[in-house]
Design a protein around this motif. Structure first.
Motif, PDB file in Angstrom:
ATOM      1  N   ALA A  87       0.819  -1.223   0.000  1.00  0.00           N
ATOM      2  CA  ALA A  87       0.000   0.000   0.000  1.00  0.00           C
ATOM      3  C   ALA A  87       0.852   1.273   0.000  1.00  0.00           C
ATOM      4  N   SER A  88       2.096   1.172   0.453  1.00  0.00           N
ATOM      5  CA  SER A  88       2.960   2.358   0.509  1.00  0.00           C
ATOM      6  C   SER A  88       3.464   2.777  -0.869  1.00  0.00           C
ATOM      7  N   LYS A  89       3.235   1.951  -1.856  1.00  0.00           N
ATOM      8  CA  LYS A  89       3.714   2.204  -3.222  1.00  0.00           C
ATOM      9  C   LYS A  89       3.304   3.573  -3.751  1.00  0.00           C
ATOM     10  N   ASN A  90       2.061   3.946  -3.547  1.00  0.00           N
ATOM     11  CA  ASN A  90       1.545   5.202  -4.092  1.00  0.00           C
ATOM     12  C   ASN A  90       1.444   6.306  -3.050  1.00  0.00           C
ATOM     13  N   SER A  91       2.029   6.087  -1.884  1.00  0.00           N
ATOM     14  CA  SER A  91       1.901   7.082  -0.818  1.00  0.00           C
ATOM     15  C   SER A  91       2.942   8.191  -0.968  1.00  0.00           C
ATOM     16  N   ASP A  92       2.632   9.330  -0.367  1.00  0.00           N
ATOM     17  CA  ASP A  92       3.564  10.452  -0.431  1.00  0.00           C
ATOM     18  C   ASP A  92       4.288  10.600   0.915  1.00  0.00           C
ATOM     19  N   TYR A  93       5.126  11.618   1.007  1.00  0.00           N
ATOM     20  CA  TYR A  93       5.939  11.814   2.204  1.00  0.00           C
ATOM     21  C   TYR A  93       5.085  11.985   3.458  1.00  0.00           C
ATOM     22  N   ASN A  94       4.010  12.773   3.368  1.00  0.00           N
ATOM     23  CA  ASN A  94       3.176  13.038   4.541  1.00  0.00           C
ATOM     24  C   ASN A  94       2.547  11.760   5.086  1.00  0.00           C
ATOM     25  N   GLU A  95       2.075  10.891   4.201  1.00  0.00           N
ATOM     26  CA  GLU A  95       1.465   9.638   4.650  1.00  0.00           C
ATOM     27  C   GLU A  95       2.495   8.735   5.327  1.00  0.00           C
ATOM     28  N   ILE A  96       3.690   8.637   4.747  1.00  0.00           N
ATOM     29  CA  ILE A  96       4.748   7.810   5.341  1.00  0.00           C
ATOM     30  C   ILE A  96       5.162   8.396   6.696  1.00  0.00           C
ATOM     31  N   SER A  97       5.316   9.699   6.760  1.00  0.00           N
ATOM     32  CA  SER A  97       5.724  10.365   7.987  1.00  0.00           C
ATOM     33  C   SER A  97       4.702  10.149   9.105  1.00  0.00           C
ATOM     34  N   LYS A  98       3.425  10.320   8.797  1.00  0.00           N
ATOM     35  CA  LYS A  98       2.365  10.091   9.781  1.00  0.00           C
ATOM     36  C   LYS A  98       2.344   8.633  10.214  1.00  0.00           C
ATOM     37  N   SER A  99       2.578   7.746   9.264  1.00  0.00           N
ATOM     38  CA  SER A  99       2.577   6.318   9.538  1.00  0.00           C
ATOM     39  C   SER A  99       3.701   5.943  10.513  1.00  0.00           C
ATOM     40  N   ILE A 100       4.897   6.476  10.290  1.00  0.00           N
ATOM     41  CA  ILE A 100       6.026   6.210  11.187  1.00  0.00           C
ATOM     42  C   ILE A 100       5.749   6.795  12.570  1.00  0.00           C
ATOM     43  N   TYR A 101       5.242   8.018  12.617  1.00  0.00           N
ATOM     44  CA  TYR A 101       4.921   8.641  13.895  1.00  0.00           C
ATOM     45  C   TYR A 101       3.901   7.804  14.656  1.00  0.00           C
ATOM     46  N   ASN A 102       2.890   7.324  13.944  1.00  0.00           N
ATOM     47  CA  ASN A 102       1.848   6.491  14.527  1.00  0.00           C
ATOM     48  C   ASN A 102       2.435   5.213  15.134  1.00  0.00           C
ATOM     49  N   LEU A 103       3.332   4.555  14.404  1.00  0.00           N
ATOM     50  CA  LEU A 103       3.953   3.324  14.904  1.00  0.00           C
ATOM     51  C   LEU A 103       4.822   3.591  16.127  1.00  0.00           C
ATOM     52  N   LEU A 104       5.599   4.657  16.093  1.00  0.00           N
ATOM     53  CA  LEU A 104       6.457   4.995  17.228  1.00  0.00           C
ATOM     54  C   LEU A 104       5.632   5.340  18.469  1.00  0.00           C
ATOM     55  N   LYS A 105       4.527   6.037  18.246  1.00  0.00           N
ATOM     56  CA  LYS A 105       3.664   6.400  19.365  1.00  0.00           C
ATOM     57  C   LYS A 105       2.987   5.159  19.957  1.00  0.00           C
ATOM     58  N   LYS A 106       2.479   4.290  19.102  1.00  0.00           N
ATOM     59  CA  LYS A 106       1.827   3.059  19.562  1.00  0.00           C
ATOM     60  C   LYS A 106       2.778   2.174  20.355  1.00  0.00           C
ATOM     61  N   SER A 107       4.038   2.139  19.925  1.00  0.00           N
ATOM     62  CA  SER A 107       5.013   1.272  20.581  1.00  0.00           C
ATOM     63  C   SER A 107       5.695   1.948  21.774  1.00  0.00           C
ATOM     64  N   GLU A 108       5.249   3.160  22.120  1.00  0.00           N
ATOM     65  CA  GLU A 108       5.752   3.916  23.266  1.00  0.00           C
ATOM     66  C   GLU A 108       7.256   4.148  23.193  1.00  0.00           C
ATOM     67  N   MET A 109       7.743   4.491  22.011  1.00  0.00           N
ATOM     68  CA  MET A 109       9.168   4.743  21.811  1.00  0.00           C
ATOM     69  C   MET A 109       9.485   6.232  21.750  1.00  0.00           C
ATOM     70  N   LEU A 110       8.477   7.080  21.910  1.00  0.00           N
ATOM     71  CA  LEU A 110       8.699   8.521  21.872  1.00  0.00           C
ATOM     72  C   LEU A 110       8.781   9.071  23.287  1.00  0.00           C
ATOM     73  N   TYR A 111       9.651  10.072  23.473  1.00  0.00           N
ATOM     74  CA  TYR A 111       9.702  10.767  24.754  1.00  0.00           C
ATOM     75  C   TYR A 111       8.421  11.557  24.937  1.00  0.00           C
ATOM     76  N   ASN A 112       7.924  11.608  26.165  1.00  0.00           N
ATOM     77  CA  ASN A 112       6.724  12.394  26.443  1.00  0.00           C
ATOM     78  C   ASN A 112       7.080  13.866  26.432  1.00  0.00           C
ATOM     79  N   LYS A 113       6.274  14.652  25.729  1.00  0.00           N
ATOM     80  CA  LYS A 113       6.463  16.105  25.721  1.00  0.00           C
ATOM     81  C   LYS A 113       5.510  16.698  26.739  1.00  0.00           C
ATOM     82  N   ASN A 114       6.052  17.476  27.664  1.00  0.00           N
ATOM     83  CA  ASN A 114       5.213  18.073  28.716  1.00  0.00           C
ATOM     84  C   ASN A 114       4.748  19.448  28.337  1.00  0.00           C
TER      85      ASN A 114
END
Length: 114
Positions: A87-114
């Motif tokens: 499905a990523s074949k026809n995706s643009d930068y914004n979709e890939i970027s949101k997708s990576i952010y989503n995965l990192l957030k789901k897996s709790e790999m991001l620092y919490n911003k206060n």
């Protein structure tokens, strides 16, 4: 990338696949495994099913750049493998970027911003 090395060898990828946890969304699948180091290691896999070499390299560049821009927010000490789905074949930068952010957030790999 300042804080990240690349996973290059097949045995490194296999280790993350076999021992790590996976999280997926529409465009990407991400495997993660603690590596006990103070750096992250990133591997990117794009299958021939996604498209020809031009398409695969474009997707790889989009993933690497999206990761690079979020690198400061990602916790250290992980081996990460990101696999592109068809499905990523026809995706643009914004979709890939949101997708990576989503995965990192789901897996709790991001620092919490206060």
């Amino acid at each position: 990338m300042k804080y990240t090395e690349s996973l290059k060898k097949n045995y490194q990828f296999r280790n993350v696949y076999n021992k790590g946890n996976s999280i997926a969304n529409r465009f990407l699948v991400m495997y993660k495994l603690k590596n006990g180091k103070d750096k992250n290691r990133l591997g990117i896999s794009v299958s021939k099913k996604v498209g020809n070499s031009v398409v695969r390299n474009r997707i790889t560049r989009l993933i690497r750049e999206s990761y690079r821009l979020k690198e400061e927010e990602i916790k250290k000490g992980w081996d990460i493998v990101i696999i592109a789905r068809v499905a990523s074949k026809n995706s643009d930068y914004n979709e890939i970027s949101k997708s990576i952010y989503n995965l990192l957030k789901k897996s709790e790999m991001l620092y919490n911003k206060n």
